[in-house]
Design a protein around this motif. Structure first.
Motif, short mmCIF file in Angstrom:
data_model
loop_
_atom_site.label_atom_id
_atom_site.label_comp_id
_atom_site.label_asym_id
_atom_site.label_seq_id
_atom_site.Cartn_x
_atom_site.Cartn_y
_atom_site.Cartn_z
N SER A 165 50.98 40.08 38.83
CA SER A 165 50.71 38.79 38.05
C SER A 165 52.12 38.15 37.17
CB SER A 165 49.61 39.28 36.90
OG SER A 165 48.32 39.65 37.68
N ARG A 166 52.86 39.30 36.90
CA ARG A 166 54.08 38.80 36.03
C ARG A 166 55.18 38.26 37.17
NH1 ARG A 166 57.44 42.79 32.04
NH2 ARG A 166 55.32 43.51 31.46
N GLN A 167 55.16 38.78 38.21
CA GLN A 167 56.37 38.26 39.06
C GLN A 167 55.95 37.34 40.18
OE1 GLN A 167 59.33 39.18 38.07
NE2 GLN A 167 58.81 40.85 36.68
N VAL A 168 54.70 37.05 40.30
CA VAL A 168 54.55 35.93 41.04
C VAL A 168 55.12 34.54 40.94
CG1 VAL A 168 52.37 35.25 39.89
CG2 VAL A 168 52.51 34.78 42.51
N PHE A 189 48.64 32.26 42.20
CA PHE A 189 48.16 32.91 40.99
C PHE A 189 46.84 33.41 40.94
CE2 PHE A 189 51.73 30.22 39.28
CZ PHE A 189 52.49 31.24 38.42
N GLY A 190 45.84 32.34 41.67
CA GLY A 190 44.37 33.08 42.05
C GLY A 190 44.39 34.25 42.79
N ALA A 191 45.07 34.29 43.61
CA ALA A 191 45.17 35.70 44.54
C ALA A 191 45.68 36.96 43.69
CB ALA A 191 46.24 35.60 45.60
N MET A 192 46.42 36.77 42.89
CA MET A 192 46.91 37.74 42.02
C MET A 192 45.68 38.30 40.95
SD MET A 192 49.77 38.52 43.26
CE MET A 192 49.99 37.42 44.56
N ALA A 193 45.18 36.95 40.56
CA ALA A 193 43.94 37.56 39.43
C ALA A 193 42.91 38.02 40.00
CB ALA A 193 43.70 36.00 38.90
N CYS A 194 42.48 37.89 41.40
CA CYS A 194 41.38 38.36 42.22
C CYS A 194 41.53 39.83 42.29
CB CYS A 194 41.00 37.53 43.11
SG CYS A 194 40.13 36.16 43.04
N PHE A 195 42.96 40.20 42.63
CA PHE A 195 43.23 41.54 42.87
C PHE A 195 43.10 42.41 41.61
CE2 PHE A 195 46.40 44.73 43.02
CZ PHE A 195 45.99 45.63 44.13
N GLY A 196 43.65 41.74 40.51
CA GLY A 196 43.32 42.55 39.12
C GLY A 196 42.03 42.72 38.91
N ILE A 197 41.07 41.73 38.78
CA ILE A 197 39.62 41.90 38.54
C ILE A 197 39.10 43.06 39.34
CG2 ILE A 197 37.65 40.65 38.42
CD1 ILE A 197 39.14 38.00 38.01
N VAL A 198 39.18 43.05 40.63
CA VAL A 198 38.71 44.00 41.60
C VAL A 198 39.09 45.28 41.05
CG1 VAL A 198 38.78 45.00 43.78
CG2 VAL A 198 38.34 42.50 43.46
N LEU A 199 40.41 45.35 40.81
CA LEU A 199 40.77 46.89 40.13
C LEU A 199 40.26 47.32 38.79
CD1 LEU A 199 44.62 47.14 41.12
CD2 LEU A 199 42.48 48.58 41.89
#
Length: 441
Positions: free
Chosen positions: A41-44, A183-193
Motif C-alpha cells: 500500500s505504501r510503495q504502489v 491502489f484498489g488492488a492493494m486495498a483489496c489484498f489488505g482487507i482479505v488479510l
C-alpha cells in the motif's frame, strides 16, 4: 521495529514449552503477510510516479512528498500508538491498523488532485504508524531469544518484499487498467488479510498457549508505572541510542532508493513505467534478500560474541556506501546495475543487528515501545526525509545527481554504530547491575 521481566532460557520457546511452534509460525506468517500489505500500500505510489507526474503535472518535490508523508506520519505516531498497543492489546491493535491503511489506500484510488492524494496518503501512514513495532514485539514474544537477529531481519525484510510486490504489481495494473486500479488492488489484498487475521489470531488464543503470560502482564503493569520510567528504559544507555540513530540514518538511503528507483530506470534507461517498476522491484527484492541474509549471517558469526553485531553493522554501512556511490557515478550499463544491485543488497543489512541490539538493551516488558522508538528513528531520520530530500535535490541538479549524493549518509550511520560498539559492553554491565539490584530489592 523494556525493564526486563524474567528472561526465558535460550532453549525455551518464549519461556513456555507448551506453546505450539506450529501456531507460532502461523502467527508469524499472517503478521508477515500484513506487513507485505503495509508496504504494498505504501510503495504502489512509486510505481505510478511517471503516470501521476504526467496526469497532474507534479514536480519531483511534490511526488517525493506523497511518499514521505506516509513515513512522516509513521515517525510521529509510532511511539504513542505503540505504547497504547502495549496496554490495549497487540493483536487488536494490529487488526485495527491494517483495516485503516487498507481503507485509506482505497481512498487513494478516488483522489482527484494532489491535495486529496496527500490527505489519503497521510491516513495510510496513520494506519501503518505502529504496525512494524507492535508486529515485531508480538513475534519476539513467542520465539526464542537466540533467533532475534534472524527474526528481526526477516520480519523487517517484509517491508522490502512488500515494496517489490507493490511496485511490480502496481506498475503492471497501472499500465493495463489505470493507476487508480493499482491502489484498489492493494486495498483489496489488505482487507482479505485483515479478515483472515481476525479469524485465526487472538489475544486469548496466544495467552492460552503461554502459561506465563498472565504473570508477564502483571509484571508489565508493575514495572512500567509512568512515562518517566518508560523513557528511562528506552534511552537508558548510549549504545541503544546509537542503535536507533545508526539504523535510521542507514534507512535514509533505502527510503530514497525505494521511492526513486522506478523513476531512475524510466529516465536513465528509457524504460516504460511498467518495465521500470518491474526493474525497480528486482532491486528492492535484492534489498529484502539482503536483510534476511545479513540477519542470518550476523546471528551465526556473532552468537559467541554479541558485540560483533555492531562490527557487522559498520561493515554493511561502509560497503554499501562504496558500492552505491560508485554505481551512481557510472554511465548507464551492466556494470552500473551490478554495483547498484550489490549495494542495495547490503544497504539495509543493518536492520537485523540494530533490532537485536535494541531488544538486548531494553526491558522485554516494553519491547513494543522500544521497537516503536526504533521505527520512529527509522522513519524520521531515514524513510521520511529520504524520498523528499532526494526530490528536492533532483529538482535542482537532476535525479542522477541527487542519487550520487545520498550514499554519503551511510558514513554517518557507520559512525553511530562504531560509537555504539565502543560502549556496548560497558552499557550491558550497567543494565545487568540495575537488574540485579531490582531483583534483590
Amino acid at each position: 521495529m523494556e525493564l526486563h521481566c524474567a528472561k526465558p532460557a535460550e532453549g525455551d520457546f518464549a519461556g513456555a514449552p507448551t506453546f505450539s511452534r506450529t501456531y507460532a509460525w502461523i502467527i508469524f506468517a499472517l503478521t508477515f503477510g500484513l506487513l507485505l500489505s503495509d508496504y504494498m500500500s505504501r510503495q504502489v505510489l512509486n510505481a505510478v510516479f511517471p503516470l501521476l507526474k504526467s496526469a497532474w503535472g507534479l514536480s519531483d518535490t511534490q511526488l517525493g512528498s506523497l511518499s514521505s508523508v506516509v513515513a512522516l506520519m509513521v515517525g510521529l505516531l509510532t511511539f504513542p500508538l505503540s505504547v497504547l498497543a502495549d496496554r490495549w492489546g497487540r493483536v487488536r491493535s494490529l487488526i485495527l491498523m491494517a483495516a485503516l491503511w487498507s481503507l485509506a489506500t482505497l481512498g487513494c484510488a478516488f483522489a482527484t488532485n494532489y491535495g486529496e492524494m496527500l490527505v489519503a496518503r497521510a491516513f495510510v501512514g496513520l494506519g501503518e504508524a505502529a504496525y512494524g513495532s507492535v508486529g515485531i514485539a508480538l513475534i519476539l514474544s513467542i520465539f526464542p531469544p537466540h533467533l532475534r537477529s534472524t527474526l528481526t531481519g526477516a520480519f523487517m525484510a517484509g517491508g522490502a518484499f512488500g515494496s517489490v510486490l507493490g511496485m511490480a504489481l502496481g506498475g503492471f495494473v497501472a499500465v493495463h487498467f489505470g493507476w487508480r486500479s493499482s491502489f484498489g488492488a492493494m486495498a483489496c489484498f489488505g482487507i482479505v488479510l485483515v479478515v483472515t487475521y481476525r479469524i485465526v489470531v487472538s489475544e486469548k488464543r496466544i495467552a492460552s498457549r503461554q502459561p506465563n503470560r498472565a504473570g508477564q502482564e502483571a509484571s508489565r503493569s508493575d514495572v512500567v508505572t509512568s512515562l518517566r520510567t518508560l523513557v528511562a528504559g528506552l534511552f537508558s544507555t548510549v549504545s541503544v541510542v546509537c542503535a536507533y540513530v545508526g539504523s535510521g540514518l542507514q534507512l535514509f538511503i533505502m527510503g530514497a532508493v525505494l521511492a526513486w528507483m522506478p523513476s531512475f530506470l524510466n529516465r536513465s534507461y528509457g524504460l516504460a513505467p511498467d518495465k521500470a517498476a518491474a526493474g525497480a522491484a528486482v532491486f528492492v527484492l535484492l534489498g529484502a534478500l539482503g536483510m534476511v541474509a545479513c540477519g542470518i549471517v550476523t546471528d551465526r558469526i556473532c552468537r559467541a560474541s554479541p558485540p560483533r553485531k555492531w562490527t557487522t553493522a559498520v561493515f554493511y554501512c561502509l560497503t554499501s556506501f562504496a558500492l552505491l556511490a560508485t554505481g551512481f557515478h557510472l554511465e548507464p550499463g551492466a556494470l552500473q546495475l551490478a554495483l547498484l544491485g550489490a549495494g542495495i543488497f547490503l544497504v539495509a543489512g543493518t536492520s537485523g543487528p540494530a533490532g537485536a541490539m535494541v531488544a538486548n538493551l531494553t526491558p522485554s516488558s516494553i519491547h513494543a515501545s522500544a521497537f516503536a522508538t526504533l521505527t520512529l528513528a527509522n522513519n524520521l531520520l531515514g524513510l521520511a526525509p529520504g524520498p523528499l530530500v532526494t526530490g528536492l535535490i533532483a529538482d535542482r541538479i537532476g535525479l542522477v545527481g541527487a542519487l550520487q549524493v545520498i550514499p554519503l549518509v551511510s558514513l554517518a550511520a557507520a559512525l553511530a554504530f562504531a560509537i555504539g560498539r565502543s560502549r556496548y559492553t560497558r552499557d550491558l554491565r550497567q543494565i545487568d547491575a540495575l537488574r540485579g539490584k531490582a531483583v534483590n530489592q
